[in-house]
Design a protein around this motif. Structure first.
Motif, PDB file in Angstrom:
ATOM      1  N   VAL A   1       0.836  -1.207   0.000  1.00 36.32           N
ATOM      2  CA  VAL A   1       0.000   0.000   0.000  1.00 36.32           C
ATOM      3  C   VAL A   1       0.871   1.258   0.000  1.00 36.32           C
ATOM      4  O   VAL A   1       1.766   1.403   0.829  1.00 36.32           O
ATOM      5  N   THR A   2       0.591   2.164  -0.920  1.00 38.05           N
ATOM      6  CA  THR A   2       1.310   3.429  -1.030  1.00 38.05           C
ATOM      7  C   THR A   2       0.346   4.582  -0.798  1.00 38.05           C
ATOM      8  O   THR A   2      -0.752   4.603  -1.363  1.00 38.05           O
ATOM      9  N   PHE A   3       0.754   5.536   0.041  1.00 41.25           N
ATOM     10  CA  PHE A   3      -0.066   6.714   0.339  1.00 41.25           C
ATOM     11  C   PHE A   3       0.705   7.946  -0.121  1.00 41.25           C
ATOM     12  O   PHE A   3       1.709   8.317   0.467  1.00 41.25           O
ATOM     13  N   ASP A   4       0.233   8.558  -1.208  1.00 38.59           N
ATOM     14  CA  ASP A   4       0.822   9.803  -1.697  1.00 38.59           C
ATOM     15  C   ASP A   4       0.072  10.946  -1.019  1.00 38.59           C
ATOM     16  O   ASP A   4      -1.008  11.348  -1.453  1.00 38.59           O
ATOM     17  N   MET A   5       0.650  11.489   0.051  1.00 43.43           N
ATOM     18  CA  MET A   5      -0.022  12.528   0.820  1.00 43.43           C
ATOM     19  C   MET A   5       0.035  13.885   0.148  1.00 43.43           C
ATOM     20  O   MET A   5      -0.643  14.822   0.569  1.00 43.43           O
ATOM     21  N   ASN A   6       0.842  14.001  -0.885  1.00 43.62           N
ATOM     22  CA  ASN A   6       0.906  15.245  -1.639  1.00 43.62           C
ATOM     23  C   ASN A   6      -0.354  15.416  -2.486  1.00 43.62           C
ATOM     24  O   ASN A   6      -0.865  16.517  -2.661  1.00 43.62           O
TER      25      ASN A   6
ATOM     26  N   VAL B   1      -4.216   6.881  -2.674  1.00 42.52           N
ATOM     27  CA  VAL B   1      -3.768   5.634  -2.062  1.00 42.52           C
ATOM     28  C   VAL B   1      -3.793   4.542  -3.122  1.00 42.52           C
ATOM     29  O   VAL B   1      -4.765   4.427  -3.892  1.00 42.52           O
ATOM     30  N   TYR B   2      -2.724   3.766  -3.160  1.00 41.88           N
ATOM     31  CA  TYR B   2      -2.618   2.692  -4.141  1.00 41.88           C
ATOM     32  C   TYR B   2      -2.349   1.369  -3.434  1.00 41.88           C
ATOM     33  O   TYR B   2      -1.570   1.306  -2.479  1.00 41.88           O
ATOM     34  N   LYS B   3      -2.995   0.336  -3.926  1.00 44.59           N
ATOM     35  CA  LYS B   3      -2.692  -1.031  -3.502  1.00 44.59           C
ATOM     36  C   LYS B   3      -2.059  -1.704  -4.701  1.00 44.59           C
ATOM     37  O   LYS B   3      -2.730  -2.005  -5.685  1.00 44.59           O
ATOM     38  N   GLY B   4      -0.764  -1.891  -4.640  1.00 46.52           N
ATOM     39  CA  GLY B   4      -0.040  -2.305  -5.825  1.00 46.52           C
ATOM     40  C   GLY B   4      -0.050  -1.156  -6.815  1.00 46.52           C
ATOM     41  O   GLY B   4       0.333  -0.041  -6.499  1.00 46.52           O
TER      42      GLY B   4
ATOM     43  N   ALA C   1     -10.141   3.809  -3.722  1.00 41.89           N
ATOM     44  CA  ALA C   1     -11.041   4.920  -3.396  1.00 41.89           C
ATOM     45  C   ALA C   1     -11.374   4.898  -1.903  1.00 41.89           C
ATOM     46  O   ALA C   1     -12.025   3.975  -1.417  1.00 41.89           O
ATOM     47  N   LEU C   2     -10.889   5.888  -1.172  1.00 36.52           N
ATOM     48  CA  LEU C   2     -11.151   5.991   0.259  1.00 36.52           C
ATOM     49  C   LEU C   2     -11.954   7.245   0.552  1.00 36.52           C
ATOM     50  O   LEU C   2     -11.789   8.268  -0.110  1.00 36.52           O
ATOM     51  N   THR C   3     -12.808   7.169   1.569  1.00 40.90           N
ATOM     52  CA  THR C   3     -13.506   8.359   2.028  1.00 40.90           C
ATOM     53  C   THR C   3     -12.527   9.221   2.825  1.00 40.90           C
ATOM     54  O   THR C   3     -11.423   8.783   3.169  1.00 40.90           O
ATOM     55  N   ALA C   4     -12.935  10.446   3.142  1.00 41.86           N
ATOM     56  CA  ALA C   4     -12.052  11.356   3.880  1.00 41.86           C
ATOM     57  C   ALA C   4     -11.652  10.772   5.227  1.00 41.86           C
ATOM     58  O   ALA C   4     -10.494  10.855   5.637  1.00 41.86           O
ATOM     59  N   LYS C   5     -12.588  10.174   5.928  1.00 46.68           N
ATOM     60  CA  LYS C   5     -12.278   9.616   7.248  1.00 46.68           C
ATOM     61  C   LYS C   5     -11.383   8.390   7.137  1.00 46.68           C
ATOM     62  O   LYS C   5     -10.480   8.189   7.945  1.00 46.68           O
ATOM     63  N   GLU C   6     -11.611   7.550   6.139  1.00 44.04           N
ATOM     64  CA  GLU C   6     -10.727   6.405   5.922  1.00 44.04           C
ATOM     65  C   GLU C   6      -9.317   6.886   5.606  1.00 44.04           C
ATOM     66  O   GLU C   6      -8.334   6.316   6.082  1.00 44.04           O
ATOM     67  N   MET C   7      -9.228   7.957   4.831  1.00 39.63           N
ATOM     68  CA  MET C   7      -7.928   8.528   4.489  1.00 39.63           C
ATOM     69  C   MET C   7      -7.226   9.046   5.747  1.00 39.63           C
ATOM     70  O   MET C   7      -6.020   8.863   5.926  1.00 39.63           O
ATOM     71  N   ASN C   8      -7.991   9.677   6.610  1.00 41.96           N
ATOM     72  CA  ASN C   8      -7.423  10.240   7.826  1.00 41.96           C
ATOM     73  C   ASN C   8      -6.942   9.141   8.770  1.00 41.96           C
ATOM     74  O   ASN C   8      -5.896   9.270   9.418  1.00 41.96           O
ATOM     75  N   ILE C   9      -7.712   8.067   8.867  1.00 43.45           N
ATOM     76  CA  ILE C   9      -7.298   6.934   9.706  1.00 43.45           C
ATOM     77  C   ILE C   9      -6.002   6.329   9.170  1.00 43.45           C
ATOM     78  O   ILE C   9      -5.058   6.073   9.923  1.00 43.45           O
ATOM     79  N   LEU C  10      -5.944   6.126   7.856  1.00 42.06           N
ATOM     80  CA  LEU C  10      -4.749   5.532   7.259  1.00 42.06           C
ATOM     81  C   LEU C  10      -3.543   6.447   7.443  1.00 42.06           C
ATOM     82  O   LEU C  10      -2.437   5.977   7.742  1.00 42.06           O
TER      83      LEU C  10
ATOM     84  N   LYS D   1     -10.510  -2.588   1.922  1.00 42.69           N
ATOM     85  CA  LYS D   1      -9.976  -1.953   0.724  1.00 42.69           C
ATOM     86  C   LYS D   1      -8.466  -2.105   0.574  1.00 42.69           C
ATOM     87  O   LYS D   1      -7.954  -2.085  -0.550  1.00 42.69           O
ATOM     88  N   ILE D   2      -7.750  -2.243   1.703  1.00 44.79           N
ATOM     89  CA  ILE D   2      -6.282  -2.244   1.602  1.00 44.79           C
ATOM     90  C   ILE D   2      -5.631  -3.584   1.965  1.00 44.79           C
ATOM     91  O   ILE D   2      -4.469  -3.809   1.641  1.00 44.79           O
ATOM     92  N   GLU D   3      -6.357  -4.447   2.646  1.00 43.50           N
ATOM     93  CA  GLU D   3      -5.788  -5.737   3.055  1.00 43.50           C
ATOM     94  C   GLU D   3      -6.081  -6.806   2.008  1.00 43.50           C
ATOM     95  O   GLU D   3      -7.154  -6.814   1.395  1.00 43.50           O
ATOM     96  N   ASN D   4      -5.156  -7.720   1.820  1.00 39.23           N
ATOM     97  CA  ASN D   4      -5.404  -8.855   0.923  1.00 39.23           C
ATOM     98  C   ASN D   4      -6.476  -9.769   1.489  1.00 39.23           C
ATOM     99  O   ASN D   4      -7.318 -10.283   0.764  1.00 39.23           O
TER     100      ASN D   4
END
Length: 235
Positions: A141-146, A150-153, A158-167, A209-212
């Protein structure tokens, strides 16, 4: 906050009109729909910043309406429902809602939650408060905070704002154990919300969304009796 557009999807004419009047006074642009089918059509016609969505509606109910909207957008959705049981909240949040208001609700609380959800969504879309190091990768999992992507591979997730904040919270604090209370306070940050089970529901959605294998998570593990921590190997 002023100038943001809100879509009210509520079949009760009196409630719909009351909410519209309150939100117009708060400076919002307001659209109205009185059943799920009309709500979907209105949403497809215009970009809204937030949706207030009733659950019990004719033609297409609120949950199905939300499912269809979620196929196209991560717009913040606040469920409005007379059902206050925990199972109903879990179902609504699990299907993609960002927040939940049980009827009858107070107008100040409704307005506060609307402002909170829009503020957080704008925060992530604009990419504010980004550290010098903007790309974090753990496991696959890659998180481009710029750019708040968020990418899985190689596939974008697609994450909601709160899911993004948790991650973001976990990616910036690897191996640190966070309790539900700490996650809740960091992500929601509103004193009037007291349902910590919301964290469990959002964690379940994020993992799906992010776990296998969401039932056997290898990236964000459960620390039984305490909370969660990021354990995936950094790359």
């Amino acid at each position: 906050m002023e100038g943001n557009s809100i879509l009210i999807i509520e079949d009760d004419i009196n409630i719909n009109s009351m909410i519209k009047e309150v939100l117009i006074k708060e400076g919002y642009n307001v659209g109205q729909a009185f059943d799920g089918q009309e709500g979907i059509l209105k949403f497809e016609e215009k970009n809204y910043d937030l949706i207030l969505l009733d659950v019990m509606m004719p033609i297409i109910d609120g949950l199905e309406t939300m499912r269809r909207i979620r196929m196209k957008s991560n717009v913040p959705i606040i469920i409005l429902s007379a059902k206050g049981e925990e199972t109903d909240k879990v179902i609504g949040l699990g299907m993609g809602a960002d927040d939940y208001l049980t009827k009858p609700f107070s107008v100040p609380e409704m307005v506060a939650r609307i402002k909170c959800n829009i503020r957080r969504c704008i925060h992530y879309s604009e990419g504010k408060e980004i550290d010098d190091k903007s790309i974090y990768k753990y496991g696959s999992v890659t998180f481009d905070m710029n750019n708040y992507c968020v990418y899985k591979g190689e596939e974008e997730v697609a994450l909601t704002a709160k899911e993004m904040n948790i991650l973001k919270l976990f990616f910036k604090n690897p191996n640190r154990v966070f309790t539900k209370v700490q996650i809740y306070d960091s992500v929601w940050g509103e004193d009037f919300i007291t349902d910590y089970n919301t964290v469990t529901v959002h964690m379940r959605r994020l993992r799906s969304k992010i776990e296998n294998d969401p039932n056997n998570p290898k990236l964000i593990e459960t620390v039984w009796g305490i909370g969660y921590k990021l354990v995936g190997m950094k790359k």
